[in-house]
Design an enzyme around this catalytic site. Structure first.
Site, short mmCIF file in Angstrom:
data_model
loop_
_atom_site.label_atom_id
_atom_site.label_comp_id
_atom_site.label_asym_id
_atom_site.label_seq_id
_atom_site.Cartn_x
_atom_site.Cartn_y
_atom_site.Cartn_z
N ARG A 6 43.39 36.71 44.53
CA ARG A 6 43.51 37.98 45.23
C ARG A 6 42.54 38.96 44.60
O ARG A 6 42.04 38.74 43.53
CB ARG A 6 44.93 38.49 45.12
CG ARG A 6 45.86 37.73 46.04
CD ARG A 6 47.27 38.15 45.85
NE ARG A 6 47.83 37.51 44.67
CZ ARG A 6 49.12 37.53 44.38
NH1 ARG A 6 49.95 38.14 45.16
NH2 ARG A 6 49.58 36.91 43.32
N GLY A 7 42.33 40.04 45.25
CA GLY A 7 41.45 41.05 44.68
C GLY A 7 40.53 41.65 45.70
O GLY A 7 39.92 42.68 45.46
N LYS A 27 35.97 29.62 47.08
CA LYS A 27 36.02 31.08 47.14
C LYS A 27 34.66 31.59 47.61
O LYS A 27 33.66 31.43 46.92
CB LYS A 27 36.35 31.66 45.77
CG LYS A 27 36.56 33.16 45.84
CD LYS A 27 37.06 33.71 44.55
CE LYS A 27 35.99 33.61 43.48
NZ LYS A 27 36.37 34.34 42.28
N ASP A 132 43.05 37.67 27.93
CA ASP A 132 43.97 38.16 28.95
C ASP A 132 45.00 37.08 29.30
O ASP A 132 45.27 36.82 30.47
CB ASP A 132 43.20 38.60 30.20
CG ASP A 132 44.05 39.48 31.11
OD1 ASP A 132 45.02 40.10 30.62
OD2 ASP A 132 43.75 39.54 32.32
#
Lengths: 173, 108
Positions: A6-7, A27, A132
Protein backbone atom coordinates in the site's frame (compact mmCIF):
# COMPACT_ATOMS: atom_id res chain seq x y z
CA UNK A 1 -6.97 -13.16 -0.03
CA UNK A 2 -3.57 -11.80 -0.69
CA UNK A 3 -1.86 -8.93 0.99
CA UNK A 4 -0.06 -6.36 -1.01
CA UNK A 5 1.77 -3.18 -0.90
CA UNK A 6 0.00 0.00 0.00
CA UNK A 7 1.11 3.56 -0.22
CA UNK A 8 -0.46 4.87 -3.38
CA UNK A 9 2.59 4.97 -5.53
CA UNK A 10 2.20 1.64 -7.25
CA UNK A 11 -0.38 -0.77 -8.57
CA UNK A 12 0.12 -4.34 -7.55
CA UNK A 13 -0.77 -7.38 -9.58
CA UNK A 14 -0.29 -11.09 -9.31
CA UNK A 15 1.60 -12.68 -12.15
CA UNK A 16 3.16 -15.94 -13.14
CA UNK A 17 6.78 -16.42 -14.03
CA UNK A 18 6.77 -18.37 -17.29
CA UNK A 19 10.23 -19.77 -16.62
CA UNK A 20 9.24 -21.78 -13.56
CA UNK A 21 5.52 -21.31 -13.00
CA UNK A 22 6.05 -19.40 -9.77
CA UNK A 23 3.36 -16.91 -8.74
CA UNK A 24 4.90 -13.52 -8.18
CA UNK A 25 3.98 -10.05 -6.98
CA UNK A 26 4.31 -7.39 -9.66
CA UNK A 27 4.43 -3.81 -8.56
CA UNK A 28 4.04 -1.28 -11.33
CA UNK A 29 5.10 2.16 -10.24
CA UNK A 30 2.56 4.86 -10.96
CA UNK A 31 5.02 7.67 -11.07
CA UNK A 32 8.52 6.96 -12.17
CA UNK A 33 10.56 9.34 -14.21
CA UNK A 34 14.08 8.15 -14.82
CA UNK A 35 14.84 11.26 -16.85
CA UNK A 36 14.18 13.54 -13.89
CA UNK A 37 14.50 11.35 -10.84
CA UNK A 38 13.23 12.73 -7.58
CA UNK A 39 13.64 11.46 -4.07
CA UNK A 40 10.98 8.81 -4.48
CA UNK A 41 12.58 7.38 -7.63
CA UNK A 42 15.95 7.32 -5.95
CA UNK A 43 14.53 5.71 -2.82
CA UNK A 44 12.79 3.01 -4.86
CA UNK A 45 15.92 2.30 -6.90
CA UNK A 46 18.05 2.09 -3.78
CA UNK A 47 15.64 -0.28 -2.14
CA UNK A 48 15.43 -2.47 -5.23
CA UNK A 49 19.21 -2.52 -5.34
CA UNK A 50 19.36 -3.52 -1.69
CA UNK A 51 16.98 -6.44 -2.22
CA UNK A 52 18.95 -7.41 -5.30
CA UNK A 53 22.14 -7.22 -3.29
CA UNK A 54 20.66 -9.40 -0.56
CA UNK A 55 19.60 -11.98 -3.09
CA UNK A 56 23.15 -12.20 -4.40
CA UNK A 57 24.76 -12.29 -0.99
CA UNK A 58 22.41 -14.52 0.94
CA UNK A 59 20.34 -17.56 0.21
CA UNK A 60 18.23 -17.11 3.32
CA UNK A 61 14.65 -18.01 2.60
CA UNK A 62 13.50 -15.58 5.25
CA UNK A 63 14.31 -12.51 3.18
CA UNK A 64 12.22 -10.98 0.45
CA UNK A 65 13.59 -12.05 -2.92
CA UNK A 66 13.81 -9.76 -5.89
CA UNK A 67 13.10 -11.48 -9.16
CA UNK A 68 13.85 -8.36 -11.11
CA UNK A 69 12.84 -4.92 -12.25
CA UNK A 70 11.73 -4.29 -15.79
CA UNK A 71 11.14 -1.20 -17.82
CA UNK A 72 7.53 -1.08 -18.94
CA UNK A 73 5.41 1.05 -21.20
CA UNK A 74 1.97 1.67 -19.74
CA UNK A 75 -1.20 1.49 -21.85
CA UNK A 76 -1.04 5.27 -22.09
CA UNK A 77 2.46 5.05 -23.53
CA UNK A 78 4.36 6.23 -20.49
CA UNK A 79 7.55 4.53 -19.41
CA UNK A 80 7.63 3.15 -15.92
CA UNK A 81 9.13 0.30 -13.96
CA UNK A 82 7.70 -2.99 -12.73
CA UNK A 83 9.32 -4.55 -9.69
CA UNK A 84 8.81 -8.26 -9.30
CA UNK A 85 9.31 -10.14 -6.05
CA UNK A 86 8.29 -13.44 -4.62
CA UNK A 87 4.69 -13.51 -3.48
CA UNK A 88 3.98 -13.37 0.22
CA UNK A 89 0.51 -14.80 -0.06
CA UNK A 90 -0.03 -14.99 3.68
CA UNK A 91 -0.08 -11.26 4.24
CA UNK A 92 1.83 -9.75 7.09
CA UNK A 93 2.27 -10.87 10.65
CA UNK A 94 0.36 -7.95 12.08
CA UNK A 95 -2.78 -8.84 10.19
CA UNK A 96 -2.34 -12.48 11.03
CA UNK A 97 -2.04 -11.76 14.74
CA UNK A 98 -5.00 -9.40 14.65
CA UNK A 99 -7.14 -11.87 12.72
CA UNK A 100 -6.48 -14.62 15.20
CA UNK A 101 -7.82 -12.58 18.08
CA UNK A 102 -6.05 -14.64 20.68
CA UNK A 103 -2.70 -14.47 18.93
CA UNK A 104 -0.31 -17.32 18.23
CA UNK A 105 0.31 -20.06 20.69
CA UNK A 106 3.74 -20.18 22.27
CA UNK A 107 5.11 -22.85 19.96
CA UNK A 108 4.07 -21.05 16.78
CA UNK A 109 5.22 -17.70 18.12
CA UNK A 110 8.61 -19.15 18.97
CA UNK A 111 8.98 -20.59 15.48
CA UNK A 112 8.00 -17.36 13.78
CA UNK A 113 10.30 -15.36 16.01
CA UNK A 114 13.16 -17.70 15.28
CA UNK A 115 12.57 -17.34 11.55
CA UNK A 116 12.45 -13.57 11.86
CA UNK A 117 15.77 -13.70 13.72
CA UNK A 118 17.21 -15.90 10.99
CA UNK A 119 16.18 -13.31 8.42
CA UNK A 120 17.66 -10.47 10.42
CA UNK A 121 20.83 -12.47 10.96
CA UNK A 122 21.15 -12.96 7.21
CA UNK A 123 20.56 -9.26 6.72
CA UNK A 124 23.26 -8.35 9.21
CA UNK A 125 25.68 -10.83 7.70
CA UNK A 126 25.34 -8.85 4.47
CA UNK A 127 26.24 -5.67 6.31
CA UNK A 128 22.74 -4.26 6.29
CA UNK A 129 20.56 -2.88 9.05
CA UNK A 130 16.80 -3.00 8.58
CA UNK A 131 15.92 -0.17 10.95
CA UNK A 132 12.17 -0.70 10.80
CA UNK A 133 11.46 -4.17 12.11
CA UNK A 134 7.87 -4.68 13.16
CA UNK A 135 5.09 -7.21 12.54
CA UNK A 136 3.87 -5.28 9.49
CA UNK A 137 7.22 -5.80 7.82
CA UNK A 138 7.31 -9.52 8.50
CA UNK A 139 5.37 -11.20 5.74
CA UNK A 140 4.10 -14.76 5.68
CA UNK A 141 4.83 -17.03 2.77
CA UNK A 142 1.31 -18.48 2.69
CA UNK A 143 -1.91 -18.77 4.63
CA UNK A 144 -0.94 -22.19 5.86
CA UNK A 145 -0.17 -22.85 9.50
CA UNK A 146 3.42 -23.65 8.65
CA UNK A 147 3.98 -20.50 6.58
CA UNK A 148 7.41 -19.05 7.11
CA UNK A 149 8.41 -15.48 7.79
CA UNK A 150 9.78 -13.22 5.08
CA UNK A 151 11.52 -10.07 6.25
CA UNK A 152 10.51 -7.25 3.94
CA UNK A 153 10.37 -3.50 3.44
CA UNK A 154 13.91 -2.27 3.20
CA UNK A 155 12.93 1.34 2.69
CA UNK A 156 14.88 2.42 5.73
CA UNK A 157 17.63 -0.17 5.50
CA UNK A 158 21.17 1.05 5.37
CA UNK A 159 24.62 -0.41 5.05
CA UNK A 160 26.78 -0.46 8.12
CA UNK A 161 29.50 2.06 7.55
CA UNK A 162 27.18 4.58 5.97
CA UNK A 163 26.34 7.72 7.91
CA UNK A 164 23.34 7.09 10.17
CA UNK A 165 22.92 10.10 12.37
CA UNK A 166 19.17 10.50 12.56
CA UNK A 167 16.47 8.58 14.31
CA UNK A 168 14.41 6.47 11.93
CA UNK A 169 11.76 3.84 12.40
CA UNK A 170 8.05 3.78 13.10
CA UNK A 171 6.83 6.16 15.78
CA UNK A 172 4.26 3.86 17.31
CA UNK A 173 6.95 1.33 18.07
CA UNK B 1 -4.37 -6.34 19.93
CA UNK B 2 -2.74 -4.53 22.74
CA UNK B 3 0.80 -3.48 22.17
CA UNK B 4 0.43 -3.22 18.44
CA UNK B 5 -1.54 -0.10 17.98
CA UNK B 6 -1.23 1.20 14.49
CA UNK B 7 -1.31 -0.76 11.32
CA UNK B 8 0.89 1.12 8.91
CA UNK B 9 1.51 3.68 11.57
CA UNK B 10 3.48 6.85 11.14
CA UNK B 11 7.08 6.44 10.23
CA UNK B 12 9.86 8.69 11.34
CA UNK B 13 11.45 10.29 8.35
CA UNK B 14 15.21 10.22 8.53
CA UNK B 15 15.76 13.57 6.96
CA UNK B 16 13.80 15.77 9.28
CA UNK B 17 12.68 13.83 12.28
CA UNK B 18 9.11 14.50 11.22
CA UNK B 19 6.46 11.87 10.82
CA UNK B 20 5.35 10.37 7.57
CA UNK B 21 1.64 9.94 8.16
CA UNK B 22 1.05 8.15 4.92
CA UNK B 23 1.83 4.90 6.62
CA UNK B 24 4.10 2.13 5.64
CA UNK B 25 4.03 0.26 2.40
CA UNK B 26 4.41 -3.45 2.64
CA UNK B 27 3.15 -6.53 0.88
CA UNK B 28 5.69 -7.05 -1.80
CA UNK B 29 7.89 -5.35 0.66
CA UNK B 30 9.06 -2.15 -0.88
CA UNK B 31 8.28 1.09 0.79
CA UNK B 32 7.99 4.63 -0.44
CA UNK B 33 10.00 6.18 2.31
CA UNK B 34 11.97 9.26 1.46
CA UNK B 35 15.31 8.09 2.67
CA UNK B 36 17.95 10.56 1.67
CA UNK B 37 20.33 10.08 4.50
CA UNK B 38 22.34 7.69 2.44
CA UNK B 39 23.52 10.48 0.24
CA UNK B 40 25.18 12.35 3.05
CA UNK B 41 28.91 12.70 2.69
CA UNK B 42 29.03 10.17 -0.07
CA UNK B 43 30.35 11.06 -3.44
CA UNK B 44 29.06 8.57 -5.93
CA UNK B 45 30.19 10.57 -8.90
CA UNK B 46 33.48 8.75 -9.11
CA UNK B 47 31.77 5.48 -9.96
CA UNK B 48 31.29 4.82 -13.63
CA UNK B 49 29.54 2.13 -15.53
CA UNK B 50 32.77 0.18 -15.46
CA UNK B 51 32.17 -0.51 -11.82
CA UNK B 52 28.90 -2.31 -12.46
CA UNK B 53 28.47 -6.00 -13.11
CA UNK B 54 30.02 -8.32 -10.58
CA UNK B 55 31.80 -5.47 -8.90
CA UNK B 56 28.41 -4.07 -8.09
CA UNK B 57 28.20 -6.62 -5.34
CA UNK B 58 31.78 -7.30 -4.47
CA UNK B 59 33.78 -4.13 -4.71
CA UNK B 60 33.98 -1.90 -1.75
CA UNK B 61 33.95 1.87 -1.62
CA UNK B 62 35.36 4.07 1.09
CA UNK B 63 32.98 6.37 2.91
CA UNK B 64 34.47 9.83 3.31
CA UNK B 65 33.69 12.32 6.03
CA UNK B 66 33.85 11.85 9.76
CA UNK B 67 32.95 8.21 9.35
CA UNK B 68 36.27 7.82 7.56
CA UNK B 69 37.76 4.40 7.62
CA UNK B 70 34.56 2.56 6.82
CA UNK B 71 34.08 0.77 3.57
CA UNK B 72 30.77 -0.27 2.13
CA UNK B 73 29.71 -2.24 -0.94
CA UNK B 74 29.70 0.02 -3.95
CA UNK B 75 25.98 -0.38 -4.28
CA UNK B 76 25.64 1.71 -1.15
CA UNK B 77 27.20 4.73 -2.78
CA UNK B 78 25.84 4.51 -6.30
CA UNK B 79 23.77 7.29 -7.72
CA UNK B 80 20.38 6.91 -9.32
CA UNK B 81 21.60 6.48 -12.87
CA UNK B 82 24.01 3.75 -11.88
CA UNK B 83 21.41 1.89 -9.86
CA UNK B 84 18.78 2.26 -12.52
CA UNK B 85 21.13 1.17 -15.25
CA UNK B 86 22.06 -1.96 -13.42
CA UNK B 87 18.81 -3.01 -11.80
CA UNK B 88 16.22 -2.21 -14.44
CA UNK B 89 16.13 -4.71 -17.26
CA UNK B 90 15.16 -3.82 -20.79
CA UNK B 91 14.12 -7.27 -21.90
CA UNK B 92 10.51 -7.98 -22.72
CA UNK B 93 8.58 -8.15 -19.48
CA UNK B 94 5.65 -9.94 -21.06
CA UNK B 95 7.82 -12.70 -22.43
CA UNK B 96 8.88 -13.53 -18.92
CA UNK B 97 5.65 -12.98 -16.99
CA UNK B 98 2.07 -13.95 -17.55
CA UNK B 99 -0.15 -11.21 -16.18
CA UNK B 100 -2.68 -8.62 -17.16
CA UNK B 101 -1.51 -5.18 -16.18
CA UNK B 102 -4.55 -3.68 -17.86
CA UNK B 103 -6.82 -5.33 -15.36
CA UNK B 104 -7.88 -3.69 -12.16
CA UNK B 105 -4.97 -3.80 -9.75
CA UNK B 106 -5.38 -5.85 -6.63
CA UNK B 107 -4.02 -2.96 -4.62
CA UNK B 108 -2.89 0.56 -5.23
Amino acid sequence: MFYFLRGGYADVFIGKDRTNGEMVAIKRLKRFNSAYPGISEQAVMKEVAIIDFLGKKSSAKYLLRLIGAWELVTPSGRKTVAIVTNLAAGGDLFESIAAMGHGYNEKSAARLFKEACEGVKALHSCGLLHRDLKPENLLLSSKADDAHVIVADFGLAEFTGMPMRRVVGTLSY
Amino acid sequence: MTGIAYKGGPRLKPDSGTVDTKGVAIGCGISNSNEDERAANVDASSHTSKSLGDSYYNDMAAVPGDAGGFTVPKVATMNFAQLHGHVVQKTDFYERFECNLRSRPLAS
